[in-house]
Design an enzyme around this catalytic site. Sequence first.
Site, PDB file in Angstrom:
ATOM      1  N   GLY A 167       0.816  -1.207   0.000  1.00 19.46           N
ATOM      2  CA  GLY A 167       0.000   0.000   0.000  1.00 19.46           C
ATOM      3  C   GLY A 167       0.854   1.264   0.000  1.00 19.46           C
ATOM      4  O   GLY A 167       0.521   2.250  -0.675  1.00 19.46           O
ATOM      5  N   ASN A 189      -7.043   4.166   9.486  1.00 20.76           N
ATOM      6  CA  ASN A 189      -6.522   2.912  10.021  1.00 20.76           C
ATOM      7  C   ASN A 189      -6.658   2.804  11.537  1.00 20.76           C
ATOM      8  O   ASN A 189      -6.747   1.718  12.075  1.00 20.76           O
ATOM      9  CB  ASN A 189      -5.059   2.704   9.611  1.00 20.76           C
ATOM     10  CG  ASN A 189      -4.221   3.955   9.726  1.00 20.76           C
ATOM     11  OD1 ASN A 189      -4.566   4.992   9.171  1.00 20.76           O
ATOM     12  ND2 ASN A 189      -3.128   3.869  10.442  1.00 20.76           N
ATOM     13  N   GLY A 204      -2.548  -5.927  -0.193  1.00 23.52           N
ATOM     14  CA  GLY A 204      -3.006  -7.305  -0.038  1.00 23.52           C
ATOM     15  C   GLY A 204      -3.117  -7.785   1.394  1.00 23.52           C
ATOM     16  O   GLY A 204      -4.075  -8.464   1.762  1.00 23.52           O
ATOM     17  N   HIS A 205      -2.123  -7.414   2.229  1.00 18.35           N
ATOM     18  CA  HIS A 205      -2.093  -8.035   3.563  1.00 18.35           C
ATOM     19  C   HIS A 205      -3.181  -7.529   4.499  1.00 18.35           C
ATOM     20  O   HIS A 205      -3.350  -8.061   5.595  1.00 18.35           O
ATOM     21  CB  HIS A 205      -0.701  -7.923   4.201  1.00 18.35           C
ATOM     22  CG  HIS A 205      -0.322  -6.554   4.670  1.00 18.35           C
ATOM     23  ND1 HIS A 205      -0.319  -6.204   6.001  1.00 18.35           N
ATOM     24  CD2 HIS A 205       0.073  -5.441   4.002  1.00 18.35           C
ATOM     25  CE1 HIS A 205       0.085  -4.941   6.128  1.00 18.35           C
ATOM     26  NE2 HIS A 205       0.324  -4.468   4.933  1.00 18.35           N
ATOM     27  N   THR A 218      10.157  -7.616 -12.205  1.00 18.00           N
ATOM     28  CA  THR A 218       9.473  -8.882 -12.482  1.00 18.00           C
ATOM     29  C   THR A 218       8.275  -9.054 -11.550  1.00 18.00           C
ATOM     30  O   THR A 218       8.400  -8.861 -10.340  1.00 18.00           O
ATOM     31  CB  THR A 218      10.460 -10.052 -12.300  1.00 18.00           C
ATOM     32  OG1 THR A 218      11.548  -9.855 -13.210  1.00 18.00           O
ATOM     33  CG2 THR A 218       9.801 -11.399 -12.580  1.00 18.00           C
ATOM     34  N   CYS A 278       5.658   4.699  21.600  1.00 17.58           N
ATOM     35  CA  CYS A 278       6.628   4.875  22.670  1.00 17.58           C
ATOM     36  C   CYS A 278       7.973   5.248  22.061  1.00 17.58           C
ATOM     37  O   CYS A 278       8.510   4.471  21.276  1.00 17.58           O
ATOM     38  CB  CYS A 278       6.774   3.540  23.383  1.00 17.58           C
ATOM     39  SG  CYS A 278       6.707   3.677  25.126  1.00 17.58           S
TER      40      CYS A 278
HETATM   41  N1  PLP Z   1      -2.601   3.300   4.136  1.00 18.86           N
HETATM   42  C1  PLP Z   1      -3.289   2.909   5.213  1.00 18.86           C
HETATM   43  C2  PLP Z   1      -4.562   3.601   5.565  1.00 18.86           C
HETATM   44  C3  PLP Z   1      -2.809   1.873   6.006  1.00 18.86           C
HETATM   45  O1  PLP Z   1      -3.479   1.503   7.092  1.00 18.86           O
HETATM   46  C4  PLP Z   1      -1.586   1.244   5.645  1.00 18.86           C
HETATM   47  C5  PLP Z   1      -1.012   0.179   6.489  1.00 18.86           C
HETATM   48  O2  PLP Z   1      -1.277   0.101   7.664  1.00 18.86           O
HETATM   49  C6  PLP Z   1      -0.925   1.679   4.495  1.00 18.86           C
HETATM   50  C7  PLP Z   1      -1.454   2.713   3.760  1.00 18.86           C
HETATM   51  C8  PLP Z   1       0.360   1.064   4.055  1.00 18.86           C
HETATM   52  O3  PLP Z   1       0.141  -0.213   3.545  1.00 18.86           O
HETATM   53  P1  PLP Z   1       1.358  -1.272   3.489  1.00 18.86           P
HETATM   54  O4  PLP Z   1       1.538  -1.778   4.873  1.00 18.86           O
HETATM   55  O5  PLP Z   1       0.885  -2.332   2.550  1.00 18.86           O
HETATM   56  O6  PLP Z   1       2.525  -0.544   2.967  1.00 18.86           O
END
Ligand code: PLP
Length: 394
Positions: free
Chosen positions: A70, A149, A199-200, A236, A324
């Site tokens: 991401g 998040n 993906g994760h 790749t 922290c």
């Molecule tokens: N954007 C948001 C809102 C996220 O919560 C996160 C990951 O926590 C990311 C971007 C970044 O994604 P990645 O961990 O796949 O780099």
Amino acid sequence: MIYLDNNATTRVAPEVVAAMQPYLTEFYGNPSSAHSLGRKMKTAVESAREQVAKLLVAADASEIVFTSCGSESDNWAIRGVLEENPGKKHIVTTLVEHEAVRNLCARLEGQGYEVTWLEVDGKGELDLESLRAALRPDTALVSVMLANNETGVLFPVDEIGRIVRANSSALFHVDGVQAVGKIPINLSELQVDLFAISGHKLHAPQGVGALYVKSGVKLAPFIIGGSQESGRRGGTSAVPNIVALGAACELAASPEGHELVRRLRDLLEDEILSHIPNASLNGTPDRTKRLPNTSNISFEYVEGENILAHLNEAGISVSTGSACHSTTRESSPTLRAMNVPYTAAQGSIRFSLGRYNSEQDVEETLRVLPGIIEKLVKMSPYDKELRALYAARG
Ligand code: PLP
């Protein structure tokens, strides 16, 4: 183990493992190779592209480009737009973005760009008037997340897209990383030019993401290399991971599990808020404006790190809303932007549920949490205030 940290990362779904497995063992060709093994890999990549496009309701699968995560998708979207528009030096974003956007925009401020940082209110919501007012002829890009998040608060990207289109020539990038797989997305109905996913966060492995690039949007390449991804992203292709992302998108599209997550989150949140006197919700109480899996709750006058450690000992994994550092304890920028008092922000815990949680997970959490908080309250330097609070709430 009770895993309530699904916004950090998710368990890879067995269906996803099964889909990617042959591409780790039997099928090992390079999708750029012309022989039949290579062609098999290429076909797998293209069908994953279709699966991702279908979940996002993109107009065409060619609008999906695979990335490594991401953060890469966010970085590429922002830098790619700026490179294509050298005359425009203004960016609009918010104070509560993920670091992938926030830290990049802060860096760009030191490189000759001007950034307007939109504020949020106490519920974590944006004032759309301030967005409208921020737009200028030299605004290259508006970058806003769909789901926060930490709090799960949703920004109205449909309305934001319309405002951006009607009032500027800026492109609109949406960080959709936390939203995809949790709520329905329909990109063909949104005025969105770029949309990042990872993906994760939806039961694919770590190390794969995608960027939606609307047809016709000009985006400079981020990784310059070969002709992979139609020359838009060199390197790749990570075929097993890409296949996994496709399978995860297909899994997310099925209605199974979504309602359970919402019900369990609601139960957990309601019970905590009604039974723990120093608990308060961070983010809008309107659940239609929040992700269905996330509850960010502050336990005032108690250290989040201590709550996390005690829950961890009880076999329950969560996250805190404070970081922290060696010399200071800093509340998260999101909670600070929401003006959550320091004493509450320091005690914030993010519970994020997922499709593998059960009723027993929530019951066990509700069984151990009040005792942990009460124990920490007794050790708290703010004991006097807390005792009064506990007494007032009965
Ligand atoms: N954007 C948001 C809102 C996220 O919560 C996160 C990951 O926590 C990311 C971007 C970044 O994604 P990645 O961990 O796949 O780099």
